[in-house]
Scaffold this motif. Structure first.
Motif, PDB file in Angstrom:
ATOM      1  N   ALA A  16      11.128  23.744 -17.118  1.00 56.50           N
ATOM      2  CA  ALA A  16      10.366  25.000 -17.107  1.00 56.50           C
ATOM      3  C   ALA A  16       8.933  24.757 -17.566  1.00 56.50           C
ATOM      4  O   ALA A  16       7.977  25.292 -16.985  1.00 56.50           O
ATOM      5  CB  ALA A  16      11.043  26.037 -17.993  1.00 56.50           C
ATOM      6  N   ILE A  17       8.763  23.947 -18.604  1.00 59.66           N
ATOM      7  CA  ILE A  17       7.411  23.630 -19.089  1.00 59.66           C
ATOM      8  C   ILE A  17       6.641  22.854 -18.024  1.00 59.66           C
ATOM      9  O   ILE A  17       5.464  23.135 -17.771  1.00 59.66           O
ATOM     10  CB  ILE A  17       7.475  22.858 -20.416  1.00 59.66           C
ATOM     11  N   ALA A  18       7.283  21.885 -17.395  1.00 61.39           N
ATOM     12  CA  ALA A  18       6.626  21.088 -16.360  1.00 61.39           C
ATOM     13  C   ALA A  18       6.207  21.964 -15.181  1.00 61.39           C
ATOM     14  O   ALA A  18       5.102  21.817 -14.638  1.00 61.39           O
ATOM     15  CB  ALA A  18       7.543  19.964 -15.898  1.00 61.39           C
ATOM     16  N   LEU A  25      -2.091  24.162 -13.379  1.00 62.20           N
ATOM     17  CA  LEU A  25      -3.027  23.183 -12.838  1.00 62.20           C
ATOM     18  C   LEU A  25      -3.342  23.472 -11.374  1.00 62.20           C
ATOM     19  O   LEU A  25      -4.494  23.357 -10.945  1.00 62.20           O
ATOM     20  CB  LEU A  25      -2.482  21.768 -12.994  1.00 62.20           C
ATOM     21  N   GLY A  26      -2.319  23.855 -10.620  1.00 58.29           N
ATOM     22  CA  GLY A  26      -2.533  24.179  -9.204  1.00 58.29           C
ATOM     23  C   GLY A  26      -3.486  25.348  -9.025  1.00 58.29           C
ATOM     24  O   GLY A  26      -4.386  25.319  -8.180  1.00 58.29           O
ATOM     25  N   VAL A  27      -3.323  26.395  -9.846  1.00 57.90           N
ATOM     26  CA  VAL A  27      -4.199  27.555  -9.756  1.00 57.90           C
ATOM     27  C   VAL A  27      -5.626  27.172 -10.146  1.00 57.90           C
ATOM     28  O   VAL A  27      -6.593  27.544  -9.473  1.00 57.90           O
ATOM     29  CB  VAL A  27      -3.676  28.703 -10.647  1.00 57.90           C
ATOM     30  N   LEU A  28      -5.773  26.423 -11.237  1.00 59.96           N
ATOM     31  CA  LEU A  28      -7.107  26.017 -11.672  1.00 59.96           C
ATOM     32  C   LEU A  28      -7.804  25.135 -10.653  1.00 59.96           C
ATOM     33  O   LEU A  28      -8.993  25.313 -10.374  1.00 59.96           O
ATOM     34  CB  LEU A  28      -7.023  25.296 -13.024  1.00 59.96           C
TER      35      LEU A  28
END
Length: 191
Positions: A16-18, A25-28
């Protein structure tokens, strides 16, 4: 709880954390790429337009005429877009000019396509005919674009003397009323 259950819970928490980190990261990264594209797009268009101007100035014959028509068309539509954006951004009344410009821009896109076809025509005689025929239509589009800019400029004309005289007279009346109001309420306070 046995070791297998604890291991399973730990693995689910780690997964879940990963997944959360990957999504963040994908959104950023995607926002960074989108903003980079937004920044570079006008610069790319400007460089492309500059290259077209240089080609138009350095090419002679019917191809040069066609290239000059493309430059005139693009510059006229771009100037009109900027004028309309500025007028709307400042709150100036633009009436129906936005829809007129949208139609003009669509017509300009069709004309740009015709000019590209004419530019790629292998026969210079046919290119010359294209250049003559399309120049009339390009001239109509650029004149209409200039008309839109002129309409924006005339709508932004300063107020006339009559309007200013009325405003001055109203201001004088309001100032006199305020002076009387102030004197009246000051006199009431001293009683």
């Amino acid at each position: 709880m046995d070791f297998g259950t604890v291991f399973l819970i730990l693995m689910l928490v780690i997964i879940a954390i990963a997944v959360g980190v990957a999504i963040t990261l994908g959104v950023l990264v995607s926002r960074g790429v989108v903003s980079l594209v937004k920044i570079s797009k006008p610069k790319y268009a400007s460089a492309k337009r500059s290259a077209l101007k240089v080609r138009a100035d350095s090419t002679s014959g019917p191809v040069g005429d066609i290239l000059k028509q493309r430059v005139a068309l693009a510059e006229s539509l771009e100037a009109t877009r900027r004028s309309l954006d500025v007028a709307q951004g400042t709150g100036q009344y633009t009436g129906n000019l936005e829809s007129i410009f949208n139609t003009l821009q669509q017509t300009g896109s069709v004309m740009e396509h015709h000019l590209l076809v004419a530019q790629q025509e292998p026969d210079p005689a046919v290119q010359s005919l294209y250049a003559k025929t399309l120049s009339v239509q390009v001239k109509q589009i650029t004149q209409t674009a200039t008309g839109v800019r002129n309409a924006l400029a005339s709508a932004a004309a300063p107020a006339g003397d009559v309007d200013l005289k009325d405003l001055t007279r109203t201001l004088e009346i309001e100032a006199a009323m305020l002076k009387k109001w102030s004197k009246t309420y000051t006199d009431l306070g001293t009683d």
